[in-house]
Design a protein around this motif. Structure first.
Motif, PDB file in Angstrom:
ATOM      1  N   TYR A  31      33.510  36.001  42.904  1.00  0.00           N
ATOM      2  CA  TYR A  31      34.322  36.279  41.726  1.00  0.00           C
ATOM      3  C   TYR A  31      33.995  37.676  41.214  1.00  0.00           C
ATOM      4  O   TYR A  31      32.824  38.052  41.133  1.00  0.00           O
ATOM      5  N   TYR A  33      35.061  40.945  38.345  1.00  0.00           N
ATOM      6  CA  TYR A  33      35.584  41.195  37.003  1.00  0.00           C
ATOM      7  C   TYR A  33      35.586  42.688  36.716  1.00  0.00           C
ATOM      8  O   TYR A  33      34.757  43.432  37.232  1.00  0.00           O
ATOM      9  N   TYR A  35      35.512  44.932  33.049  1.00  0.00           N
ATOM     10  CA  TYR A  35      35.416  44.968  31.604  1.00  0.00           C
ATOM     11  C   TYR A  35      35.537  46.423  31.166  1.00  0.00           C
ATOM     12  O   TYR A  35      35.228  47.349  31.928  1.00  0.00           O
ATOM     13  N   PHE A  45      36.914  42.086  28.054  1.00  0.00           N
ATOM     14  CA  PHE A  45      37.354  41.607  29.355  1.00  0.00           C
ATOM     15  C   PHE A  45      38.719  42.176  29.702  1.00  0.00           C
ATOM     16  O   PHE A  45      39.628  42.215  28.862  1.00  0.00           O
ATOM     17  N   SER A  48      39.851  39.101  35.870  1.00  0.00           N
ATOM     18  CA  SER A  48      38.982  38.446  36.848  1.00  0.00           C
ATOM     19  C   SER A  48      39.770  38.219  38.127  1.00  0.00           C
ATOM     20  O   SER A  48      41.014  38.094  38.095  1.00  0.00           O
ATOM     21  N   TYR A  50      39.704  36.409  42.189  1.00  0.00           N
ATOM     22  CA  TYR A  50      39.098  35.468  43.129  1.00  0.00           C
ATOM     23  C   TYR A  50      40.067  35.178  44.248  1.00  0.00           C
ATOM     24  O   TYR A  50      41.272  35.017  44.006  1.00  0.00           O
ATOM     25  N   SER A  55      42.697  35.909  38.680  1.00  0.00           N
ATOM     26  CA  SER A  55      42.483  34.595  38.080  1.00  0.00           C
ATOM     27  C   SER A  55      42.922  34.577  36.627  1.00  0.00           C
ATOM     28  O   SER A  55      43.528  33.627  36.159  1.00  0.00           O
ATOM     29  N   GLU A  56      42.579  35.629  35.939  1.00  0.00           N
ATOM     30  CA  GLU A  56      42.903  35.727  34.518  1.00  0.00           C
ATOM     31  C   GLU A  56      42.958  37.203  34.145  1.00  0.00           C
ATOM     32  O   GLU A  56      42.242  38.021  34.720  1.00  0.00           O
ATOM     33  N   THR A  95      29.957  37.537  40.482  1.00  0.00           N
ATOM     34  CA  THR A  95      29.168  36.315  40.416  1.00  0.00           C
ATOM     35  C   THR A  95      29.456  35.459  41.631  1.00  0.00           C
ATOM     36  O   THR A  95      30.508  35.578  42.255  1.00  0.00           O
ATOM     37  N   GLY A  97      30.013  32.292  41.632  1.00  0.00           N
ATOM     38  CA  GLY A  97      31.030  31.284  41.357  1.00  0.00           C
ATOM     39  C   GLY A  97      30.503  29.898  41.643  1.00  0.00           C
ATOM     40  O   GLY A  97      29.353  29.716  42.027  1.00  0.00           O
TER      41      GLY A  97
END
Lengths: 115, 115
Positions: A31, A33, A35, A45, A48, A50, A55-56, A95, A97
């Protein structure tokens, strides 16, 4: 110890230009990200990622932004036409995940200055 | 939506003394994590300590400890025996306990250590 790396450390660009910020996440992480931290403000944020898709994403992450994992190691953030207000520190994180929360490891950041 | 509030923009402490940084948060989730990150002048984000919401025992890491009050949604950081190297911005952060959940940060507290 594995770490997240980011290049460049500082990028200066003219308003309206495209920039690509690069990140190399930790190799077994799944995962990723981005920021953003405007000088003197909190870390926010952006997005994200994946399995090769977003993802978001936050409200900040509008059509001027895009992310990509062009190969097995890099994770990039592209800003298509930079604005003065895009000047900020951009942090990449990754990360492992899993079903529960795992620590996000941050890179050292790229300082973007838009003139 | 989750929010994280840090009401102390700046704090100072004498070297070797103890200081407490405050943080409150709001969430409708019952399972989550809370964090304190340190950001020195280099602007690298460094994880100081984390607390799982399901654990009643407060987390400790050497000179750093937290006071986690789940009912009050309060999460303060205590730094004992303050050292000059502790001078930094400190951010409180929240993440729901899902595999790839984003971090939500507070606005930060700038900590100054007085020699």
């Amino acid at each position: 110890e594995p770490e997240v790396t980011q290049t460049p450390s500082h990028q200066v660009t003219q308003m309206g230009q495209e920039v690509i910020l690069r990140c190399v996440p930790i190799s077994n992480h799944l995962y990723f990200y981005w920021y953003r931290q405007i000088l003197g403000q909190k870390v926010e944020f952006l997005v994200s990622f994946y399995n090769n898709e977003i993802s978001e994403k936050s409200e900040i992450f509008d059509d001027q932004f895009s992310v990509e994992r062009p190969d097995g190691s890099n994770f990039t953030l592209k800003i298509r036409s930079t604005k003065l207000e895009d000047s900020a520190m951009y942090f990449c994180a990754s990360t492992e995940g899993g079903p529960s929360y795992n620590e996000q490891f941050f890179g050292p950041g790229t300082r973007l200055t838009v003139l | 939506a989750q929010t994280v509030t840090q009401s102390q923009p700046e704090m100072s402490v004498q070297e070797a003394e103890t200081v407490t940084l405050s943080c409150t948060y709001d969430t409708s989730e019952s399972d989550y994590y809370l964090f304190w990150y340190k950001q020195p002048p280099s602007r690298q984000m460094i994880l100081v300590i984390r607390q799982e919401a399901y654990k009643q025992q407060n987390a400790t890491e050497n000179r750093f400890s937290v006071n986690f009050q789940k009912a009050a949604k309060s999460f303060s950081l205590k730094i004992s025996d303050s050292q000059l190297g502790d001078a930094a911005m400190y951010f409180c952060a929240y993440a729901a306990n899902f595999g790839n959940e984003k971090l939500t940060f507070g606005t930060g507290t700038r900590l100054t250590i007085i020699p």
